[in-house]
Scaffold this active site. Sequence first.
Site, PDB file in Angstrom:
ATOM      1  N   ASP A   1       0.813  -1.212   0.000  1.00 49.81           N
ATOM      2  CA  ASP A   1       0.000   0.000   0.000  1.00 49.81           C
ATOM      3  C   ASP A   1       0.846   1.260   0.000  1.00 49.81           C
ATOM      4  OD1 ASP A   1      -2.172  -1.665   0.247  1.00 49.81           O
ATOM      5  OD2 ASP A   1      -2.993  -0.690   2.036  1.00 49.81           O
TER       6      ASP A   1
ATOM      7  N   HIS B   1      -5.291   3.012  -4.110  1.00 57.74           N
ATOM      8  CA  HIS B   1      -5.441   3.254  -2.672  1.00 57.74           C
ATOM      9  C   HIS B   1      -5.959   4.676  -2.452  1.00 57.74           C
ATOM     10  CE1 HIS B   1      -4.971   2.220   1.451  1.00 57.74           C
ATOM     11  NE2 HIS B   1      -3.904   2.959   1.704  1.00 57.74           N
TER      12      HIS B   1
ATOM     13  N   HIS C   1      -5.428   9.506   0.238  1.00 60.04           N
ATOM     14  CA  HIS C   1      -5.562   8.752   1.490  1.00 60.04           C
ATOM     15  C   HIS C   1      -6.596   9.354   2.445  1.00 60.04           C
ATOM     16  CE1 HIS C   1      -4.185   6.177   4.885  1.00 60.04           C
ATOM     17  NE2 HIS C   1      -3.786   5.389   3.891  1.00 60.04           N
TER      18      HIS C   1
ATOM     19  N   HIS D   1       3.761  -2.032   3.449  1.00 58.27           N
ATOM     20  CA  HIS D   1       3.884  -0.681   2.893  1.00 58.27           C
ATOM     21  C   HIS D   1       5.323  -0.471   2.444  1.00 58.27           C
ATOM     22  CE1 HIS D   1       0.568  -0.489   5.831  1.00 58.27           C
ATOM     23  NE2 HIS D   1       0.059   0.490   5.110  1.00 58.27           N
TER      24      HIS D   1
END
Length: 253
Positions: free
Chosen positions: A64, A115, A119, A209
């Site tokens: 991510d 994603h 965010h 990540h």
Amino acid sequence: MKKTGAGLRALTISVAAASLALALTGCTRLETTAPSAARAHPTTQARYGTVDCREAKCIALTFDAGPSENSARLLDILKEKKVPATFFLLGKRHIEKYPELVQRMADEGHEVASHTWDHKILTELKPAEIRAELERPNKEIERLTGHRPTLMRPPQGRTDDTVHDICRELGMSEVLWSVTAKDYTTTDSALIQKRVLDQASRDGIILLHDIYQGTVPAVPGIIDALKERGYVFVTVPQLLAPGTAEPGKVYRP
């Protein structure tokens, strides 16, 4: 300022990631579909690629919030290990900063997914804002790779009926996870590796990540150890095949 900006970005995502467990502990009535359930309803006549997860012990490696300055090294590792991954990419300061890495991910056979653009927590936004958060990275990824994403991962795993409906309109499915190394809490690569290996199971979806310094160095050990246990690495679409992700649905092992 560059260092400060990167630090603020990492801090923002760290705070968000610290709330991930709340979305996955059963405190929500979120209805999800398991990979095995997707496979039980074939939508294609042929096997997806060379792996049939109805027979193989499959697991999906996902990353991510990239691309980042660490992603090129990660792609080198995946290429060397012959492992496909699924990348849920951020738009602002990521896709727009590293377009060549987005192209490389697609060129090397990885699944490129969304994603969101910035965010933002989708459940706190108005419908028009949700659409903007989803449509903007889709357009950029399609421009760079020639393929429009069909998968997305909501920030913090936060989603609701409004998000489902908009995803359905946009032809997108939501993908959560079953394994988290909480790599936003440590730079200890050995600890990240241990956390993943302790939680890994068949049909698992691993969340990492590549924006954090300890994560990419942990990947070779994770791959080698899981291969020794008999796991086969696949992308999320391969994990669901011969079924396919249905727009508006949420997938989680």
